[in-house]
Write a protein that holds these residues in place. Structure first.
Motif, PDB file in Angstrom:
ATOM      1  N   TYR A 108      -1.265   1.331 -12.453  1.00 45.54           N
ATOM      2  CA  TYR A 108      -2.584   1.484 -11.837  1.00 45.54           C
ATOM      3  C   TYR A 108      -3.522   2.280 -12.742  1.00 45.54           C
ATOM      4  O   TYR A 108      -4.660   1.864 -13.001  1.00 45.54           O
ATOM      5  CB  TYR A 108      -2.433   2.163 -10.472  1.00 45.54           C
ATOM      6  CG  TYR A 108      -3.718   2.687  -9.885  1.00 45.54           C
ATOM      7  CD1 TYR A 108      -4.561   1.859  -9.152  1.00 45.54           C
ATOM      8  CD2 TYR A 108      -4.094   4.026 -10.060  1.00 45.54           C
ATOM      9  CE1 TYR A 108      -5.751   2.335  -8.612  1.00 45.54           C
ATOM     10  CE2 TYR A 108      -5.274   4.519  -9.524  1.00 45.54           C
ATOM     11  CZ  TYR A 108      -6.107   3.669  -8.809  1.00 45.54           C
ATOM     12  OH  TYR A 108      -7.280   4.142  -8.287  1.00 45.54           O
ATOM     13  N   VAL A 142       0.925   1.298  -3.827  1.00 49.13           N
ATOM     14  CA  VAL A 142      -0.325   1.908  -4.285  1.00 49.13           C
ATOM     15  C   VAL A 142      -0.262   3.428  -4.223  1.00 49.13           C
ATOM     16  O   VAL A 142      -0.682   4.123  -5.162  1.00 49.13           O
ATOM     17  CB  VAL A 142      -1.515   1.381  -3.462  1.00 49.13           C
ATOM     18  CG1 VAL A 142      -2.771   2.198  -3.754  1.00 49.13           C
ATOM     19  CG2 VAL A 142      -1.752  -0.100  -3.747  1.00 49.13           C
ATOM     20  N   TRP A 158       0.809  -1.212   0.000  1.00 48.07           N
ATOM     21  CA  TRP A 158       0.000   0.000   0.000  1.00 48.07           C
ATOM     22  C   TRP A 158       0.843   1.262   0.000  1.00 48.07           C
ATOM     23  O   TRP A 158       0.428   2.276  -0.563  1.00 48.07           O
ATOM     24  CB  TRP A 158      -0.926  -0.003   1.221  1.00 48.07           C
ATOM     25  CG  TRP A 158      -1.938  -1.096   1.190  1.00 48.07           C
ATOM     26  CD1 TRP A 158      -1.961  -2.241   1.931  1.00 48.07           C
ATOM     27  CD2 TRP A 158      -3.090  -1.172   0.329  1.00 48.07           C
ATOM     28  NE1 TRP A 158      -3.045  -3.016   1.600  1.00 48.07           N
ATOM     29  CE2 TRP A 158      -3.765  -2.382   0.634  1.00 48.07           C
ATOM     30  CE3 TRP A 158      -3.627  -0.319  -0.643  1.00 48.07           C
ATOM     31  CZ2 TRP A 158      -4.941  -2.765  -0.024  1.00 48.07           C
ATOM     32  CZ3 TRP A 158      -4.796  -0.703  -1.301  1.00 48.07           C
ATOM     33  CH2 TRP A 158      -5.434  -1.904  -0.989  1.00 48.07           C
TER      34      TRP A 158
END
Length: 481
Positions: A384, A373, A347
């Motif tokens: 992404y 992320v 993350w």
């Protein structure tokens, strides 16, 4: 072809133990999933598939189930599950639960009853055979190495299975507007109709695993693109108009696609995007496995003690006992071990990748400092955002959902190209699946064309060479003949 909501959906698979930990015990849980629902909704996900969260002794991380009606305490409570389901529905998404009906834990009440006596009513719930000379009844091998008779797991398409699946469909599936997916390892195209045929099929779609055999087990090998073309084309054409494919490159049992079919160093971003476009725009419902949308990679832990997977541990024990060196066996595990896809979701660049405030149940891939992320969402050209574009492109154009599939450039040694055609709308997807430039004829030279998506900023439609791992998606203002 009948239009269905699940054909138009995009699914996202969660391995809960590694997704997000909410309480600091180092194990992902239901509240952790709940905390990331907005992330999944923003990505464009319609369906969330959660791997088993039922009570289990965890010999295989939850796939050895001891109670199909409860929630393992590590993951939370039934109240947590009810809240999660409610919040998923509030966001207009749906949930698929992983139902493991092929095997149970040896701690399941059925198994305990079954082994208690030969005349127990549950005796035939399992396969029992007498041993021979104090050993196993036969040489059946486990999918996890060694004897199947010492294993809690198996993967069999036994005679008569369709009778039970028909009952499951008639008494349960057919009564609800639901989406069903069957794991059908070993099912051939010739058998597909009884599995996913719109009339006779028991499921809406199935996972077929033929293409995953191309990973190789003895270290990285070059991709056999012609076999890849043959496999995907076979399934695409066989189910067109009569069934439906589940499209995937990764799951909790497979290595990271960018590390085996792409290049996770020199061409990490380009090859991750190329592989995404290659499979995502075929006919079928695409599945994204957690972390795939940011290009998570295989991990190279130095010792077998750093690994958790029972298959990897059994392989290591078996191969080293047979004389193979530590280095040789670890090379195989680094390449295709299941823990490659089970390291914690990355993350952030923080300690433990933002997955947990405690000690994670398995080590984090150390490249989370660069690959996570937060960084991917903040950078417009990231993997992404490419997945977001693919999802939106598919939702905007029915041809990329319902269109027929036609393999293009069938003899090309580097490029996997195909067209999708539906009601006069034609898209072409081109993917150079190699690390070298690939010359190609110009598609659509007799038609006006519009480039919708590319993973290279400098890509130009009139160019007749694809760069390493370059992909292009464009629409023709006409139909290929």
């Amino acid at each position: 072809m009948k239009r269905k909501w699940w054909k138009e959906a995009v699914a996202y698979q969660i391995y809960p133990r590694s997704f997000m930990d909410s309480n600091g015990d180092g194990i992902g849980d239901l509240q952790g999933i709940l905390s990331k629902l907005d992330y999944l909704q923003d990505l464009g996900v319609d369906v969330i598939w959660i791997c088993p969260v039922y009570p289990s002794p965890n010999d295989d991380n939850g796939y050895d189930i001891s109670d199909f009606k409860g929630i393992m305490s590590e993951f939370g409570t039934m109240e947590d599950f009810d809240e999660l389901l409610n919040e998923i529905h509030k966001r207009g998404m749906r949930l698929i639960m992983d139902l493991v009906i092929n095997h149970t834990s040896d701690e399941h009440p059925w198994f305990i009853e079954s082994k208690s006596s030969k005349d127990n009513p549950y005796r035939d719930f399992y396969i029992w055979l007498p041993g021979k000379d104090g050993k196993e009844p036969n040489n059946w091998a486990s999918i996890f190495e060694g004897s199947a008779w010492a294993s809690f797991d198996g993967h069999r398409n036994q005679q008569g299975i369709q009778t039970y699946l028909e009952e499951l469909k008639d008494r349960t599936f057919s009564r609800y507007d639901i989406m069903t997916v069957g794991e059908a390892n070993g099912v051939s195209v010739d058998e597909a109709n009884e599995w996913v045929g719109e009339k006779d099929g028991k499921f809406n779609m199935i996972f077929q695993f033929e293409h995953t055999d191309l990973w190789g087990k003895e270290g990285k090998k070059s991709l056999d693109i012609h076999t890849l073309k043959r496999i995907f084309t076979k399934w695409q054409t066989a189910l067109d108009g009569s069934g439906w494919n589940a499209l995937f490159l990764e799951n909790h049992d497979l290595p990271r696609s960018v590390s085996v079919w792409g290049n996770d160093e020199k061409y990490h971003t380009a090859s991750s995007k190329c592989l995404a476009a290659f499979y995502f725009l075929m006919q079928g419902t695409p599945f994204i496995y957690q972390g795939q949308e940011i290009g998570m990679t295989n991990v190279h832990f130095p010792t077998i003690d750093d690994y958790d997977d029972v298959a990897a541990k059994n392989l290591y024990q078996y191969e080293t006992a047979s004389g193979k060196s530590h280095e040789k066996v670890m090379e195989a595990i680094w390449h295709c071990g299941r823990d490659n896809s089970r390291t914690p979701m990355q993350w952030s660049a923080e300690k433990n990748a933002g997955f947990t405030s405690g000690t994670p149940w398995i080590k984090v891939n150390p490249n989370n400092k660069q690959l996570n992320v937060e960084e991917s969402m903040a950078r417009s050209g990231s993997i992404y955002h490419f997945y977001k574009q693919l999802i939106q492109l598919r939702k905007d154009h029915p041809a990329l959902i319902y269109g027929s599939f036609q393999l293009e450039l069938p003899e090309h040694d580097q490029i996997f190209a195909y067209s999708r055609n539906f009601k006069g709308e034609t898209f072409v997807v081109m993917a150079n699946l190699t690390e070298t430039h690939a010359p190609t004829e110009a598609f659509g030279k007799d038609y006006a064309s519009e480039l919708y998506l590319s993973n290279y900023e400098e890509a130009a439609l009139e160019e007749t060479v694809l760069q390493p791992f370059e992909t292009r998606v464009f629409q023709l203002k006409g139909t290929l003949i």
